[in-house]
Design an enzyme around this catalytic site. Structure first.
Site, PDB file in Angstrom:
ATOM      1  N   LYS A 111       0.849  -1.350   0.049  1.00 38.29           N
ATOM      2  CA  LYS A 111       0.027  -0.096   0.004  1.00 38.29           C
ATOM      3  C   LYS A 111       0.956   1.249  -0.247  1.00 38.29           C
ATOM      4  O   LYS A 111       0.418   2.308  -0.836  1.00 38.29           O
ATOM      5  CB  LYS A 111      -0.943   0.064   1.090  1.00 38.29           C
ATOM      6  CG  LYS A 111      -1.903  -0.887   1.138  1.00 38.29           C
ATOM      7  CD  LYS A 111      -3.079  -0.063   0.004  1.00 38.29           C
ATOM      8  CE  LYS A 111      -4.609  -1.018   0.246  1.00 38.29           C
ATOM      9  NZ  LYS A 111      -4.819  -1.917  -0.628  1.00 38.29           N
ATOM     10  N   LYS A 194      -3.043 -12.112  -9.381  1.00 36.68           N
ATOM     11  CA  LYS A 194      -4.149 -12.955  -8.619  1.00 36.68           C
ATOM     12  C   LYS A 194      -5.346 -12.122  -9.121  1.00 36.68           C
ATOM     13  O   LYS A 194      -5.085 -11.007  -9.675  1.00 36.68           O
ATOM     14  CB  LYS A 194      -4.263 -12.772  -7.015  1.00 36.68           C
ATOM     15  CG  LYS A 194      -4.245 -11.245  -6.472  1.00 36.68           C
ATOM     16  CD  LYS A 194      -4.613 -11.428  -5.155  1.00 36.68           C
ATOM     17  CE  LYS A 194      -5.179 -10.027  -4.612  1.00 36.68           C
ATOM     18  NZ  LYS A 194      -5.726  -9.940  -3.550  1.00 36.68           N
ATOM     19  N   LYS A 197      -9.851  -6.592  -7.450  1.00 36.85           N
ATOM     20  CA  LYS A 197     -10.500  -5.514  -7.941  1.00 36.85           C
ATOM     21  C   LYS A 197      -9.754  -4.465  -8.674  1.00 36.85           C
ATOM     22  O   LYS A 197     -10.079  -3.729  -9.673  1.00 36.85           O
ATOM     23  CB  LYS A 197     -11.220  -4.980  -6.897  1.00 36.85           C
ATOM     24  CG  LYS A 197     -12.303  -5.564  -6.349  1.00 36.85           C
ATOM     25  CD  LYS A 197     -13.138  -4.938  -5.374  1.00 36.85           C
ATOM     26  CE  LYS A 197     -12.533  -5.276  -3.823  1.00 36.85           C
ATOM     27  NZ  LYS A 197     -13.248  -6.548  -3.300  1.00 36.85           N
TER      28      LYS A 197
HETATM   29  P1  ADP Z   1      -9.455  -7.592  -3.516  1.00 34.93           P
HETATM   30  O1  ADP Z   1      -8.116  -8.122  -3.716  1.00 34.93           O
HETATM   31  O2  ADP Z   1     -10.192  -7.490  -4.802  1.00 34.93           O
HETATM   32  O3  ADP Z   1      -9.416  -6.196  -3.148  1.00 34.93           O
HETATM   33  P2  ADP Z   1     -10.105  -8.285  -0.884  1.00 34.93           P
HETATM   34  O4  ADP Z   1      -8.585  -8.150  -0.615  1.00 34.93           O
HETATM   35  O5  ADP Z   1     -11.000  -7.425  -0.264  1.00 34.93           O
HETATM   36  O6  ADP Z   1     -10.130  -8.500  -2.788  1.00 34.93           O
HETATM   37  O7  ADP Z   1     -10.358  -9.738  -0.442  1.00 34.93           O
HETATM   38  C1  ADP Z   1     -11.387 -10.335   0.305  1.00 34.93           C
HETATM   39  C2  ADP Z   1     -11.373 -11.739   0.360  1.00 34.93           C
HETATM   40  O8  ADP Z   1     -11.505 -12.497  -0.903  1.00 34.93           O
HETATM   41  C3  ADP Z   1     -10.202 -12.205   1.328  1.00 34.93           C
HETATM   42  O9  ADP Z   1     -10.524 -13.329   1.987  1.00 34.93           O
HETATM   43  C4  ADP Z   1      -9.299 -12.700  -0.057  1.00 34.93           C
HETATM   44  O10 ADP Z   1      -8.283 -13.423   0.496  1.00 34.93           O
HETATM   45  C5  ADP Z   1      -9.918 -13.239  -1.041  1.00 34.93           C
HETATM   46  N1  ADP Z   1      -9.567 -13.094  -2.270  1.00 34.93           N
HETATM   47  C6  ADP Z   1      -9.499 -11.957  -3.142  1.00 34.93           C
HETATM   48  N2  ADP Z   1      -8.934 -11.864  -4.026  1.00 34.93           N
HETATM   49  C7  ADP Z   1      -8.762 -13.397  -4.218  1.00 34.93           C
HETATM   50  C8  ADP Z   1      -8.104 -14.324  -5.254  1.00 34.93           C
HETATM   51  N3  ADP Z   1      -7.515 -13.794  -6.522  1.00 34.93           N
HETATM   52  N4  ADP Z   1      -7.726 -15.501  -4.789  1.00 34.93           N
HETATM   53  C9  ADP Z   1      -8.173 -16.085  -3.611  1.00 34.93           C
HETATM   54  N5  ADP Z   1      -8.893 -15.324  -2.937  1.00 34.93           N
HETATM   55  C10 ADP Z   1      -8.941 -13.947  -2.912  1.00 34.93           C
END
Ligand code: ADP
Ligand code: TRP
Length: 329
Positions: A111, A194, A197
């Site tokens: 971040k 991965k 968003k």
């Molecule tokens: P983003 O990466 O889209 O901002 P978040 O960090 O808010 O998503 O993640 C919310 C939940 O979804 C967490 O438990 C996170 O581990 C899971 N998660 C998000 N992206 C992935 C991914 N590509 N593969 C597996 N789990 C994910």
């Protein structure tokens, strides 16, 4: 019964990464465990959303949780900011968290790189707030994706440290939980990293049928294998990982054999993946629309969830105050 807690920050629509990494486990676990799920809106302030953003995203995620099959009768759903006791525990945990260890957290460092103009204290103490969410409920298991592993380690560390400092056996150490035997990392449709968003490589749960098909058909591939049984490059491995999640192991094995024989046609594989993604998402999409227009129901779910979570949180805070040496209020 073992306790389960998990939450997601409301920062937009849920995507397949959130689904396979977290929400699918929520749905499975609600039948076997004492579950609560929440919407981590305080955590989302670390990136300074507008009030409008927050209001809309909270409603969106709640509709999506319900659409995926979380039943609030089995697993109450609450909004983090409705349960103020979490803030008190957050404060106590902050007092036992050290600058050096917080600065070493990978997602903090990331971040700092991504938003150098907004390196706020909330970002630094993000793991303390997350630990407060978890320890507040004395959770045994926390369903999260692979990227949350370090935050989970911090939660365990803070639990142990609190117990040691006060000479008690009070907080339990929460374990991460994955519905498959290992943590899932859902790859993005661009073949690298991965799905996330901010990466622009997502399939959203609310994407319509055409969009789903278009996104999958455009997923990055290569020219195909040039040798029998050759090792897969990362983009192709990622496509196979997605294939297994969407179409199942048998389908992935079938295409794997074709790959090994140099007979693979990525177009065919993607067509099947798109069809299976649409089969999975069509009913979810329909339910998202229905839930998101039912404000009365959403309000009721949040209110009931908050009541249940606050009752449990209040009990923990009373006990923690006593352990620390504060007066009963
Ligand atoms: P983003 O990466 O889209 O901002 P978040 O960090 O808010 O998503 O993640 C919310 C939940 O979804 C967490 O438990 C996170 O581990 C899971 N998660 C998000 N992206 C992935 C991914 N590509 N593969 C597996 N789990 C994910
Ligand atoms: N850090 C999690 C994410 O980015 C959200 C979260 C906050 C969480 N508090 C939690 C997850 C407690 C599980 C348990 O997705």
């Amino acid at each position: 019964m073992e306790r389960v807690i998990s939450g997601i920050r409301p920062t937009g629509n849920l995507h397949l990464g959130n689904y396979f990494g977290a929400v699918k486990s929520f749905v499975k676990m609600q039948d076997e465990y004492d579950c609560m799920f929440f919407i981590a809106d305080w955590h989302s302030l670390t990136t300074h959303p507008t009030p409008e953003n927050i209001r809309n995203s909270v409603k969106t995620i709640l509709s999506e949780y319900l659409a995926c099959g979380i039943d609030p009768e089995k697993a109450p759903i609450y909004v983090q900011s409705d349960v103020k006791q979490v803030l008190e525990l957050y404060l106590y945990l902050n007092m036992n968290a050290y600058l050096g260890e917080l600065e070493r957290v990978t997602s903090f460092k990331e971040k700092v790189r991504k938003q150098p103009d907004n390196v706020n204290a909330g970002l630094l103490t993000y793991p303390c707030l997350m630990a407060a969410d978890i320890l507040m409920h004395k959770a045994d298991k926390v369903p999260v994706g692979k990227d949350q592993e370090q935050n989970m380690e911090m939660a365990r560390l803070f639990a142990r440290r609190f117990n040691r400092i006060y000479g008690v056996e009070y907080f339990r150490e929460p374990a991460s939980f994955h519905f498959a035997d290992k943590a899932v990392k859902v790859p993005g449709l661009d073949g690298t990293g991965k799905m996330g968003k901010s990466e622009g490589n997502c399939l959203y749960l609310c994407d319509d049928e055409k969009t789903v098909t278009k996104k999958i058909m455009r997923a990055v591939t290569d020219q195909g294998p040039t040798q029998l049984n050759q090792e897969k490059p990362e983009v192709i491995q990622n496509l196979f990982t997605l294939c297994e999640l969407l179409s199942g192991k048998e389908a992935a094995d079938y295409y794997n054999d074709l790959y090994n024989n140099m007979q693979i046609r990525y177009g065919d594989m993607k067509k099947q993946m798109a069809a299976d993604a649409n089969t999975l998402l069509a009913p979810i999409r329909e339910r998202i629309l229905a839930y998101s227009s039912d404000d009365a129901l959403l309000e009721k779910v949040m209110r009931q969830g908050a009541e249940k979570a606050a009752a449990r949180a209040e009990k923990t805070i009373e006990e923690v105050r006593e352990i620390i040496g504060f007066r009963k209020i």
